[in-house]
Design a protein around this motif. Structure first.
Motif, PDB file in Angstrom:
ATOM      1  N   LEU A 101       0.838  -1.200   0.000  1.00  0.00           N
ATOM      2  CA  LEU A 101       0.000   0.000   0.000  1.00  0.00           C
ATOM      3  C   LEU A 101       0.875   1.254   0.000  1.00  0.00           C
ATOM      4  O   LEU A 101       0.589   2.226  -0.701  1.00  0.00           O
ATOM      5  CB  LEU A 101      -0.948  -0.006   1.201  1.00  0.00           C
ATOM      6  N   LEU A 102       1.954   1.244   0.768  1.00  0.00           N
ATOM      7  CA  LEU A 102       2.898   2.368   0.765  1.00  0.00           C
ATOM      8  C   LEU A 102       3.519   2.544  -0.624  1.00  0.00           C
ATOM      9  O   LEU A 102       3.676   3.663  -1.109  1.00  0.00           O
ATOM     10  CB  LEU A 102       4.000   2.147   1.802  1.00  0.00           C
ATOM     11  N   TYR A 103       3.858   1.430  -1.257  1.00  0.00           N
ATOM     12  CA  TYR A 103       4.427   1.492  -2.601  1.00  0.00           C
ATOM     13  C   TYR A 103       3.416   2.083  -3.589  1.00  0.00           C
ATOM     14  O   TYR A 103       3.749   2.934  -4.402  1.00  0.00           O
ATOM     15  CB  TYR A 103       4.870   0.106  -3.060  1.00  0.00           C
ATOM     16  N   PHE A 104       2.166   1.636  -3.510  1.00  0.00           N
ATOM     17  CA  PHE A 104       1.138   2.156  -4.413  1.00  0.00           C
ATOM     18  C   PHE A 104       0.947   3.654  -4.205  1.00  0.00           C
ATOM     19  O   PHE A 104       0.729   4.400  -5.154  1.00  0.00           O
ATOM     20  CB  PHE A 104      -0.183   1.420  -4.213  1.00  0.00           C
ATOM     21  N   ALA A 105       1.030   4.110  -2.970  1.00  0.00           N
ATOM     22  CA  ALA A 105       0.916   5.543  -2.704  1.00  0.00           C
ATOM     23  C   ALA A 105       2.096   6.293  -3.311  1.00  0.00           C
ATOM     24  O   ALA A 105       1.932   7.372  -3.887  1.00  0.00           O
ATOM     25  CB  ALA A 105       0.845   5.792  -1.203  1.00  0.00           C
ATOM     26  N   LYS A 106       3.287   5.716  -3.200  1.00  0.00           N
ATOM     27  CA  LYS A 106       4.486   6.367  -3.756  1.00  0.00           C
ATOM     28  C   LYS A 106       4.393   6.504  -5.261  1.00  0.00           C
ATOM     29  O   LYS A 106       4.813   7.502  -5.836  1.00  0.00           O
ATOM     30  CB  LYS A 106       5.738   5.571  -3.389  1.00  0.00           C
ATOM     31  N   THR A 107       3.835   5.514  -5.923  1.00  0.00           N
ATOM     32  CA  THR A 107       3.755   5.530  -7.383  1.00  0.00           C
ATOM     33  C   THR A 107       2.435   6.106  -7.901  1.00  0.00           C
ATOM     34  O   THR A 107       2.166   6.041  -9.096  1.00  0.00           O
ATOM     35  CB  THR A 107       3.945   4.109  -7.939  1.00  0.00           C
ATOM     36  N   ASN A 108       1.614   6.643  -6.999  1.00  0.00           N
ATOM     37  CA  ASN A 108       0.323   7.251  -7.370  1.00  0.00           C
ATOM     38  C   ASN A 108      -0.588   6.293  -8.127  1.00  0.00           C
ATOM     39  O   ASN A 108      -1.263   6.676  -9.071  1.00  0.00           O
ATOM     40  CB  ASN A 108       0.540   8.529  -8.190  1.00  0.00           C
ATOM     41  N   ASN A 109      -0.607   5.040  -7.711  1.00  0.00           N
ATOM     42  CA  ASN A 109      -1.406   4.020  -8.369  1.00  0.00           C
ATOM     43  C   ASN A 109      -2.756   3.927  -7.647  1.00  0.00           C
ATOM     44  O   ASN A 109      -2.974   3.084  -6.783  1.00  0.00           O
ATOM     45  CB  ASN A 109      -0.678   2.681  -8.338  1.00  0.00           C
ATOM     46  N   LEU A 110      -3.661   4.819  -8.029  1.00  0.00           N
ATOM     47  CA  LEU A 110      -4.948   4.930  -7.349  1.00  0.00           C
ATOM     48  C   LEU A 110      -5.787   3.661  -7.479  1.00  0.00           C
ATOM     49  O   LEU A 110      -6.457   3.253  -6.529  1.00  0.00           O
ATOM     50  CB  LEU A 110      -5.721   6.130  -7.888  1.00  0.00           C
ATOM     51  N   ARG A 111      -5.715   3.008  -8.626  1.00  0.00           N
ATOM     52  CA  ARG A 111      -6.484   1.768  -8.827  1.00  0.00           C
ATOM     53  C   ARG A 111      -6.087   0.708  -7.793  1.00  0.00           C
ATOM     54  O   ARG A 111      -6.936   0.088  -7.161  1.00  0.00           O
ATOM     55  CB  ARG A 111      -6.262   1.231 -10.235  1.00  0.00           C
ATOM     56  N   GLU A 112      -4.770   0.511  -7.608  1.00  0.00           N
ATOM     57  CA  GLU A 112      -4.308  -0.488  -6.649  1.00  0.00           C
ATOM     58  C   GLU A 112      -4.580  -0.064  -5.209  1.00  0.00           C
ATOM     59  O   GLU A 112      -4.838  -0.902  -4.349  1.00  0.00           O
ATOM     60  CB  GLU A 112      -2.817  -0.775  -6.858  1.00  0.00           C
ATOM     61  N   ILE A 113      -4.522   1.229  -4.940  1.00  0.00           N
ATOM     62  CA  ILE A 113      -4.857   1.718  -3.593  1.00  0.00           C
ATOM     63  C   ILE A 113      -6.311   1.387  -3.269  1.00  0.00           C
ATOM     64  O   ILE A 113      -6.627   0.908  -2.177  1.00  0.00           O
ATOM     65  CB  ILE A 113      -4.597   3.235  -3.466  1.00  0.00           C
ATOM     66  N   ARG A 114      -7.190   1.628  -4.218  1.00  0.00           N
ATOM     67  CA  ARG A 114      -8.621   1.312  -4.003  1.00  0.00           C
ATOM     68  C   ARG A 114      -8.820  -0.179  -3.765  1.00  0.00           C
ATOM     69  O   ARG A 114      -9.589  -0.577  -2.885  1.00  0.00           O
ATOM     70  CB  ARG A 114      -9.440   1.776  -5.200  1.00  0.00           C
TER      71      ARG A 114
END
Length: 137
Positions: A101-114
């Motif tokens: 989740l931290l990685y997804f936030a770093k890469t601005n991957n909103l789909r994976e965050i959701r």
């Protein structure tokens, strides 16, 4: 600049072949940098026609391919972070999910965050610097 000119006249081919910054010298030393991860220095005095160490070139290209660091996106660090997470963690657990989740936030991957939030991942998990995904985003 190391990526574009660090390997003398071989720099363009090196950037295409390896995708990571490196610097060579006519003494036979070659230094490879994997940003945010490590640096490697290799010494072998026998040079090729581009005045780069033959054995260092062979070793570093093998190393980069073996550990799957051979993509230009690693120059900016995001790819390396993901690979380190994937290679260092055991099968899925809550801490691994939180790190992803931290990685997804770093890469601005909103789909994976959701998807992560929908799966119930811990959005309050903190990294080594006590930052949560919200801080990083």
């Amino acid at each position: 600049q190391m990526l574009s000119c660090g390997m003398n006249t071989f720099s363009g081919k090196w950037a295409f072949e390896c995708g990571l910054p490196a610097k060579t010298s006519i003494s036979g030393v070659t230094i490879l940098v994997i940003p945010n991860h490590l640096g490697i220095a290799v010494y072998s005095p026998k040079l090729d026609k581009y005045f780069n160490s033959k054995k260092a070139h062979k070793f570093l290209t093998t190393f980069v391919k073996k550990f799957d660091y051979d993509s230009i996106d690693h120059v900016y660090g995001a790819g390396i972070m993901k690979k380190m997470i994937m290679k260092s963690m055991m099968p899925s657990n809550s801490q691994q999910d939180s790190i992803l989740l931290l990685y997804f936030a770093k890469t601005n991957n909103l789909r994976e965050i959701r998807r992560a939030v929908a799966k119930g991942m811990n959005v309050n998990h903190r990294d080594y610097d006590f930052r949560t995904a919200l801080h990083i985003a």
